[in-house]
Design a protein around this motif. Structure first.
Motif, PDB file in Angstrom:
ATOM      1  N   ALA A   1      40.145  38.986  43.899  1.00 48.56           N
ATOM      2  CA  ALA A   1      40.724  39.054  42.555  1.00 48.56           C
ATOM      3  C   ALA A   1      39.700  39.520  41.530  1.00 48.56           C
ATOM      4  O   ALA A   1      39.911  40.506  40.829  1.00 48.56           O
ATOM      5  CB  ALA A   1      41.283  37.692  42.152  1.00 48.56           C
ATOM      6  N   CYS A   2      38.566  38.818  41.444  1.00 50.20           N
ATOM      7  CA  CYS A   2      37.623  39.111  40.355  1.00 50.20           C
ATOM      8  C   CYS A   2      36.333  39.750  40.839  1.00 50.20           C
ATOM      9  O   CYS A   2      35.501  40.147  40.029  1.00 50.20           O
ATOM     10  CB  CYS A   2      37.331  37.841  39.555  1.00 50.20           C
ATOM     11  SG  CYS A   2      36.276  36.668  40.425  1.00 50.20           S
TER      12      CYS A   2
ATOM     13  N   CYS B   1      35.349  38.011  46.321  1.00 53.80           N
ATOM     14  CA  CYS B   1      36.674  37.591  45.871  1.00 53.80           C
ATOM     15  C   CYS B   1      37.575  38.796  45.632  1.00 53.80           C
ATOM     16  O   CYS B   1      37.202  39.734  44.928  1.00 53.80           O
ATOM     17  CB  CYS B   1      36.535  36.784  44.578  1.00 53.80           C
ATOM     18  SG  CYS B   1      38.120  36.443  43.803  1.00 53.80           S
TER      19      CYS B   1
ATOM     20  N   CYS C   1      37.475  32.109  39.788  1.00 52.69           N
ATOM     21  CA  CYS C   1      38.932  32.211  39.586  1.00 52.69           C
ATOM     22  C   CYS C   1      39.725  31.382  40.599  1.00 52.69           C
ATOM     23  O   CYS C   1      40.945  31.373  40.546  1.00 52.69           O
ATOM     24  CB  CYS C   1      39.379  33.671  39.618  1.00 52.69           C
ATOM     25  SG  CYS C   1      39.403  34.395  41.258  1.00 52.69           S
TER      26      CYS C   1
ATOM     27  N   CYS D   1      36.486  31.318  45.490  1.00 49.96           N
ATOM     28  CA  CYS D   1      35.798  31.900  44.344  1.00 49.96           C
ATOM     29  C   CYS D   1      35.626  30.819  43.281  1.00 49.96           C
ATOM     30  O   CYS D   1      36.600  30.201  42.860  1.00 49.96           O
ATOM     31  CB  CYS D   1      36.598  33.076  43.787  1.00 49.96           C
ATOM     32  SG  CYS D   1      35.864  33.750  42.299  1.00 49.96           S
TER      33      CYS D   1
HETATM   34 ZN   LIG Z   1      37.467  35.328  41.842  1.00 51.35          ZN
END
Ligand SMILES: [Zn+2]
Length: 325
Positions: free
Chosen positions: A39-40, A37, A61, A58
């Motif tokens: 983002a995270c 992912c 998130c 994901c």
């Molecule tokens: Zn994520």
């Protein structure tokens, strides 16, 4: 505003058709790498395949993203040479320029000026990353006296900007150095670019490096938690690889910005088209509530629903204001 006014169905479908042809040409031999992912950093779970590209979601998130991801060279080749990129930059652009200027860029210029006045009133210069034809800056300069710069790597588009009398730096963001930019308070903007990025993380790192403390970055991108995307999912025309690769959302984009060192000041979804997009694709909606709602509600009710969606960060058009601290 209606979707048809800025994305006429016939032209949009032709763009998507050309795009599918281009995928065979530019991506059949690409080297693909599994990614986590964006983002995270957690591992995603396969959700669907579209036009030969796998999308992972994901579970932490809810970011939706293309993985395995083809190598950057394939994308560079595609964006420089493909028939769909040319169609977008010429035929599609020309047919929609007037409406887009009036309906998208004028209100956007006003919105950005308001954000600057609120979050960074001592801004001296606005820098548009990937400024394309320069229409945002043109509209912005009609209502503001701030200095400006367009960063645009394409020779063709940067010439269009220069011919309009705009100040242009013909470079990819990753080739811009801190010394290229003046040491005054700046606001960087980028519109509808983030969903295309091969590495959103790298883009933000590079940007963070060339920014001064206190500089602002305002950008718009697609939210994968937006109601039309959630409802249509793999049938959503916004999910169009290899153009759109990253679908962050109001919560996950903050995680990424935090990791890089930005302070997120505001995430909103000022989108106006979700309900209209669902209406235009109603035969592809499976969810009972939305399928029936689209048929059952009148124009006023639809308008009110759209206002609710935008206000509650549920639209697929997302705007983020963040700052280097
Ligand atoms: Zn994520």
């Amino acid at each position: 505003m209606k979707e048809e006014e800025i994305r006429p169905e016939k032209l949009f479908d032709e763009l998507l058709r050309l795009n599918r042809e281009d995928i065979k040409i530019y991506f059949s031999d690409s080297k693909n790498t599994k990614i986590n992912c964006s983002a995270c950093g957690n591992e995603g779970i396969f959700s669907f395949n579209k036009d030969g590209f796998d999308f992972d979601e994901c579970k932490q998130c809810k970011t939706l993203y293309v993985s395995p991801r083809p190598d950057k060279e394939s994308f560079n080749n595609y964006y420089t040479n493909s028939a769909s990129s040319k169609f977008w930059a010429t035929t599609f652009y020309k047919a929609t320029e007037k409406n887009r200027r009036e309906m998208l860029w004028k209100p956007k210029a006003e919105m950005i000026l308001n954000k600057i006045q609120y979050f960074s009133p001592d801004t001296k210069k606005v820098i548009d990353i990937g400024g394309g034809y320069g229409i945002f800056i043109e509209e912005f300069l009609k209502i503001s006296n701030l200095k400006h710069l367009v960063i645009e790597p394409s020779e063709y588009l940067s010439k269009v900007c220069k011919d309009k009398g705009l100040k242009v730096m013909v470079k990819f963001l990753e080739d811009v150095e801190k010394n290229d930019l003046p040491n005054i308070k700046k606001t960087f903007v980028s519109f509808e670019l983030f969903e295309h990025l091969h590495s959103p993380e790298l883009f933000l790192k590079v940007l963070h490096d060339i920014m001064d403390k206190g500089d602002l970055f305002i950008f718009t991108t697609l939210s994968g938690m937006g109601i039309d995307i959630q409802t249509l999912w793999e049938k959503s025309k916004a999910i169009s690889p290899p153009m759109h690769l990253n679908f962050f959302n109001p919560k996950s984009i903050k995680i990424l910005l935090d990791t890089i060192g930005f302070k997120t000041l505001e995430v909103t979804t000022p989108g106006k088209l979700d309900i209209d997009i669902m209406k235009n694709n109603k035969e592809m909606i499976n969810d009972r509530f939305w399928k029936n709602y689209i048929e059952y509600s009148n124009e006023d009710e639809k308008k009110e629903m759209q206002t609710f969606i935008s206000k509650n960060n549920l639209s697929s058009h997302m705007m983020i204001v963040c700052k280097k601290v």
